[in-house]
Design a protein around this motif. Structure first.
Motif, PDB file in Angstrom:
ATOM      1  N   ILE A  48     -17.620  44.160   4.136  1.00  0.00           N
ATOM      2  CA  ILE A  48     -17.904  42.699   4.455  1.00  0.00           C
ATOM      3  C   ILE A  48     -18.031  41.731   2.866  1.00  0.00           C
ATOM      4  O   ILE A  48     -19.022  42.395   2.282  1.00  0.00           O
ATOM      5  N   LEU A  49     -16.660  40.744   2.368  1.00  0.00           N
ATOM      6  CA  LEU A  49     -16.904  40.686   1.073  1.00  0.00           C
ATOM      7  C   LEU A  49     -17.654  38.900   1.012  1.00  0.00           C
ATOM      8  O   LEU A  49     -16.457  38.252   1.749  1.00  0.00           O
ATOM      9  N   VAL A  50     -18.952  38.345   0.941  1.00  0.00           N
ATOM     10  CA  VAL A  50     -19.595  37.402   1.183  1.00  0.00           C
ATOM     11  C   VAL A  50     -19.703  36.547  -0.593  1.00  0.00           C
ATOM     12  O   VAL A  50     -20.010  37.243  -1.367  1.00  0.00           O
ATOM     13  N   SER A  51     -19.137  35.509  -0.327  1.00  0.00           N
ATOM     14  CA  SER A  51     -18.700  35.127  -1.567  1.00  0.00           C
ATOM     15  C   SER A  51     -18.238  35.902  -3.021  1.00  0.00           C
ATOM     16  O   SER A  51     -19.249  35.523  -4.047  1.00  0.00           O
ATOM     17  N   VAL A  61     -16.690  36.016   3.252  1.00  0.00           N
ATOM     18  CA  VAL A  61     -17.449  34.889   3.934  1.00  0.00           C
ATOM     19  C   VAL A  61     -17.406  34.030   2.446  1.00  0.00           C
ATOM     20  O   VAL A  61     -17.691  34.708   2.021  1.00  0.00           O
ATOM     21  N   ILE A  62     -17.114  32.327   1.950  1.00  0.00           N
ATOM     22  CA  ILE A  62     -17.425  31.860   1.630  1.00  0.00           C
ATOM     23  C   ILE A  62     -18.016  30.504   2.120  1.00  0.00           C
ATOM     24  O   ILE A  62     -18.026  30.761   2.875  1.00  0.00           O
ATOM     25  N   GLY A  63     -18.579  29.870   1.031  1.00  0.00           N
ATOM     26  CA  GLY A  63     -19.441  28.321   1.509  1.00  0.00           C
ATOM     27  C   GLY A  63     -18.469  27.596   0.895  1.00  0.00           C
ATOM     28  O   GLY A  63     -17.987  27.839  -0.158  1.00  0.00           O
ATOM     29  N   ASP A  64     -18.209  26.030   1.667  1.00  0.00           N
ATOM     30  CA  ASP A  64     -17.654  25.218   1.365  1.00  0.00           C
ATOM     31  C   ASP A  64     -18.261  23.971  -0.040  1.00  0.00           C
ATOM     32  O   ASP A  64     -18.038  23.447  -0.267  1.00  0.00           O
ATOM     33  N   ARG A  65     -19.155  24.819  -0.617  1.00  0.00           N
ATOM     34  CA  ARG A  65     -20.346  24.044  -1.599  1.00  0.00           C
ATOM     35  C   ARG A  65     -20.711  25.071  -3.086  1.00  0.00           C
ATOM     36  O   ARG A  65     -21.696  24.862  -3.820  1.00  0.00           O
ATOM     37  N   ASP A  66     -20.219  26.341  -2.687  1.00  0.00           N
ATOM     38  CA  ASP A  66     -19.924  27.469  -3.802  1.00  0.00           C
ATOM     39  C   ASP A  66     -19.074  27.055  -4.018  1.00  0.00           C
ATOM     40  O   ASP A  66     -17.755  27.177  -4.969  1.00  0.00           O
ATOM     41  N   LEU A  84     -10.360  35.703   7.068  1.00  0.00           N
ATOM     42  CA  LEU A  84     -11.469  35.298   6.814  1.00  0.00           C
ATOM     43  C   LEU A  84     -12.557  33.642   6.656  1.00  0.00           C
ATOM     44  O   LEU A  84     -11.344  32.857   7.844  1.00  0.00           O
ATOM     45  N   VAL A  85     -13.178  33.567   6.623  1.00  0.00           N
ATOM     46  CA  VAL A  85     -14.622  32.560   7.695  1.00  0.00           C
ATOM     47  C   VAL A  85     -14.851  31.612   6.218  1.00  0.00           C
ATOM     48  O   VAL A  85     -15.314  32.083   5.003  1.00  0.00           O
ATOM     49  N   LYS A  86     -15.295  30.653   6.244  1.00  0.00           N
ATOM     50  CA  LYS A  86     -16.088  29.146   5.199  1.00  0.00           C
ATOM     51  C   LYS A  86     -17.242  28.908   6.658  1.00  0.00           C
ATOM     52  O   LYS A  86     -17.181  28.824   8.125  1.00  0.00           O
ATOM     53  N   ILE A  87     -18.137  28.534   5.487  1.00  0.00           N
ATOM     54  CA  ILE A  87     -19.669  28.386   6.306  1.00  0.00           C
ATOM     55  C   ILE A  87     -19.462  27.072   5.834  1.00  0.00           C
ATOM     56  O   ILE A  87     -19.866  26.822   4.893  1.00  0.00           O
TER      57      ILE A  87
END
Length: 304
Positions: free
Chosen positions: A140-143, A213-218, A240-243
């Motif tokens: 699980i790869l977050v940012s 998992v990525i954020g749309d404000r990163d 691939l999921v965006k928060i």
């Protein structure tokens, strides 16, 4: 206990006011004192280890890790050279940190694990999987960070500065002491090690179920088109999921959404928004490898 003088050993003092509901413990790995947190669950619970980012300790990962602590044998170490753990005689690079993660699991008697990483923790997971594929069940790869988009150092510093303004103010109370403890010389050495690490090559070589998992404000992540291009280039089982609304430290700022997403991924369930977090940031799938089961049911609607 008394103060130890060996290079990798530090005073084994636990905080007067523990920062976590997880048990806080010490062990020694390759003559280095390692501080870690661990959930108290049945020994047959699946193991899940959370790996922190650049210059930080595992403390900022706790909001997500604690939410999962009743379902998984949860471990949150400070890798050698970071946080409360001791330092190696020489500066560690990504392969060294992956090796330390393996040796830590050996010490805990754990053969196979799901790894959850944030930022620098993601390259550490990739290196772990490259050398020990039989010991990692899911990634699980977050940012994920450390690629060409974060080079050179002045660009990365600018990205981190912008990100700091987008994180919750309470994140600074956690991050600043960790950065000060890590130090400027270690920062330069570790950044150089990250720039030399073949993150993309290792990512494309993964052969295990992987959640990104990525954020749309990163500000540390490239644009959506590049992210989806990389995801589509791999034959791995990638989801691939965006928060929405999330910046870089998703494990801290959006722990409810991330923990919910991890539960769905671990159970091979469809990606749906968290019904227990009304009004919070929404999550939605933006890429699914054809090797993974198809999403069932309607996709969560994005807010305008």
């Amino acid at each position: 206990m008394g103060t130890k003088t060996a290079p990798g050993l530090r005073p084994r003092r636990l905080p007067k006011h523990p920062a976590s509901s997880l048990a806080e413990r010490w062990t020694t790995v390759d003559d280095i004192d390692v501080f870690y947190r661990e959930s108290t669950v049945p020994p047959d619970a699946p193991a899940m280890m959370h790996l922190h980012g650049f210059g930080l300790s595992g403390r900022y990962l706790l909001p997500t890790a604690e939410r999962l602590g009743d379902e998984f044998h949860t471990l949150v170490p400070d890798l050698p050279g970071f946080g409360r753990s001791g330092k190696a005689a020489n500066a560690l690079d990504v392969p060294d940190l992956a090796h330390a993660a393996v040796r830590f699991l050996d010490d805990r008697g754990i053969d196979a694990v799901t790894l959850v990483g944030n930022s620098m923790g993601c390259p550490v997971i990739l290196e772990f999987a490259h050398h020990h594929p039989e010991r990692i069940e899911r990634a699980i790869l977050v940012s994920p960070a450390g690629g060409i988009y974060n080079q050179p150092l002045r660009r990365a510093v600018g990205q981190l500065t912008r990100d700091g303004r987008r994180e919750p103010p309470r994140m600074m109370r956690v991050a600043v002491p960790d950065y000060l403890r890590f130090g400027v010389p270690s920062t330069f050495k570790m950044f150089q090690a990250l720039t030399q690490y073949p993150s993309l090559e290792r990512l494309l070589a993964l052969r295990i179920p992987t959640l990104v998992v990525i954020g749309d404000r990163d500000p540390l992540m490239p644009g959506p088109a590049r992210v989806q291009e990389v995801a589509a280039a791999t034959d791995n089982h990638v989801l691939l999921v965006k928060i929405e609304g999330a910046a870089h430290a998703i494990n801290f700022s959006h722990s409810g959404e991330l923990a919910h997403l991890i539960r769905l991924f671990m159970a091979d369930l469809p990606i749906v928004d968290d019904p227990d977090s009304p009004g919070h940031a929404r999550l939605y799938e933006i890429h699914r490898s054809p090797h993974l089961p198809p999403t069932i049911g309607p996709e969560p609607q994005r807010r305008s």
